[in-house]
Design an enzyme around this catalytic site. Structure first.
Site, mmCIF file in Angstrom:
data_model
loop_
_atom_site.group_PDB
_atom_site.id
_atom_site.type_symbol
_atom_site.label_atom_id
_atom_site.label_comp_id
_atom_site.label_asym_id
_atom_site.label_seq_id
_atom_site.Cartn_x
_atom_site.Cartn_y
_atom_site.Cartn_z
ATOM 1 N N HIS A 186 9.991 -7.672 4.011
ATOM 2 C CA HIS A 186 8.819 -8.406 3.846
ATOM 3 C C HIS A 186 8.990 -9.809 3.763
ATOM 4 O O HIS A 186 9.897 -10.329 3.234
ATOM 5 C CB HIS A 186 8.137 -7.913 2.671
ATOM 6 C CG HIS A 186 6.684 -8.411 2.557
ATOM 7 N ND1 HIS A 186 6.181 -9.557 2.015
ATOM 8 C CD2 HIS A 186 5.503 -7.757 2.760
ATOM 9 C CE1 HIS A 186 4.926 -9.670 2.175
ATOM 10 N NE2 HIS A 186 4.454 -8.441 2.446
ATOM 11 N N GLY B 117 -2.332 -13.223 2.423
ATOM 12 C CA GLY B 117 -2.948 -13.814 1.287
ATOM 13 C C GLY B 117 -3.835 -14.867 1.687
ATOM 14 O O GLY B 117 -4.190 -15.676 0.550
ATOM 15 N N TRP C 55 1.190 -3.005 -3.052
ATOM 16 C CA TRP C 55 0.674 -3.404 -4.318
ATOM 17 C C TRP C 55 1.460 -4.603 -4.789
ATOM 18 O O TRP C 55 0.934 -5.511 -5.810
ATOM 19 C CB TRP C 55 0.530 -2.468 -5.463
ATOM 20 C CG TRP C 55 -0.451 -1.233 -5.047
ATOM 21 C CD1 TRP C 55 -0.886 -1.089 -3.946
ATOM 22 C CD2 TRP C 55 -0.483 -0.079 -5.814
ATOM 23 N NE1 TRP C 55 -1.576 0.126 -3.991
ATOM 24 C CE2 TRP C 55 -1.572 0.588 -5.107
ATOM 25 C CE3 TRP C 55 -0.486 0.293 -7.236
ATOM 26 C CZ2 TRP C 55 -1.982 1.809 -5.732
ATOM 27 C CZ3 TRP C 55 -0.690 1.668 -7.573
ATOM 28 C CH2 TRP C 55 -1.529 2.214 -6.798
HETATM 29 P P1 13P Z 1 -2.559 -9.621 2.478
HETATM 30 O O1 13P Z 1 -3.378 -8.346 2.829
HETATM 31 O O2 13P Z 1 -2.925 -9.773 0.815
HETATM 32 O O3 13P Z 1 -2.611 -10.811 3.082
HETATM 33 O O4 13P Z 1 -1.093 -9.247 2.218
HETATM 34 C C1 13P Z 1 -0.439 -8.826 3.486
HETATM 35 C C2 13P Z 1 1.002 -8.265 3.224
HETATM 36 O O5 13P Z 1 1.727 -9.075 2.796
HETATM 37 C C3 13P Z 1 1.309 -6.734 3.091
HETATM 38 O O6 13P Z 1 2.389 -6.505 2.877
#
Ligand code: 13P
Length: 251
Positions: A95, A173, A10
């Site tokens: 991450h 994203g 999230w």
């Molecule tokens: P999105 O699914 O928004 O591209 O993000 C991926 C993500 O960074 C999950 O950790």
């Protein structure tokens, strides 16, 4: 057979009440669903509340980071003891957003992984290349470095407890998902690397998640690939309908 694993990251979204609503919605739809492992990773502030919502269900709780020390003068950090106290069983580590904005390095990733393992939490270790690195043909070199520095010194027993997430930075994203064969190529490489460095048994058991614009419409194709065992979902995990559909389409 590796059980599918779908995790919702999230990120820095949701107040406590938003998080409770989202978790309740997901629980309503998936409470009896056990064909995939389901993980929710809300922000730290909502962990306890989400933990209460999903208590006694098959839905699990994870944090988005973890400190490398158990306690002490580390302002702003959250330890494995505190995370377990909130009901966490997993922690996302390394991450790309932490690497990019908060100075996370392979060395700190490694320390956090060790702390998670010591504290009885499952680390979800993120690796992935930027667009610039991909276009310069550096993908394998970058992933190798991240694996070497992040998990290279784990024992077989430790390595059997981790999950790896391949998240190409250019797909996060952006709406640009890696094509299933592109993701598969890297997942296969990661599994091969684990097989060489740790053991073939460990590689066989290891779950490798794909992350980067995972949606209800693309998870099925991704999951058809031999070495893709699940998804780490950002944006689409913030809506009950899309997250639930991703989980259901993952099996
Ligand atoms: P999105 O699914 O928004 O591209 O993000 C991926 C993500 O960074 C999950 O950790």
């Amino acid at each position: 057979m590796r059980k599918p694993f779908i995790a919702g990251n999230w990120k820095m979204h949701t107040t406590i009440s938003d998080a409770i609503n989202l978790a309740n919605g997901i629980k309503r739809e998936l409470v009896d669903f056990n064909k995939a492992d389901i993980l929710l990773c809300p922000p730290f502030t909502a962990l306890s509340s989400v933990s209460e919502v999903i208590m006694d269900t098959n839905i699990k709780l994870g944090a988005q980071n973890i400190a490398w020390e158990k306690e002490g003068a580390y302002t702003g950090e959250i330890s494995s003891i505190m995370l377990k106290d909130c009901g966490c069983k997993f922690a996302i580590i390394g991450h790309s957003e932490r690497r990019k904005y908060f100075g996370e390095s392979d060395e700190t990733v490694n320390r956090r992984i060790k702390a998670a393992l010591l504290g009885g939490l499952t680390p979800i270790v993120c690796v992935g290349e930027t667009l610039e690195e991909r276009e310069s043909d550096l993908t394998i070199k970058v992933i190798t470095g991240q694996l070497e520095g992040g998990v290279g010194n784990l024992s077989e027993e430790e390595a059997k407890k981790i999950i790896i997430a391949y998240e190409p930075v250019w797909a996060i994203g952006t709406g640009k998902t890696a094509a299933p064969h592109q993701a598969q190529e890297i997942h296969e490489f990661i599994r091969g690397w684990i097989s060489d460095k740790i053991s073939s048994e460990c590689a066989r058991l290891l779950r490798i998640l794909y992350g980067g614009s995972v949606k209800p419409a693309n998870i099925r194709e991704l999951m058809k690939e031999e070495d893709i065992d699940g998804g780490l979902v950002g944006g689409a995990s913030l809506k009950v309908e899309s997250f639930v559909e991703i989980v259901k389409n993952s099996i």
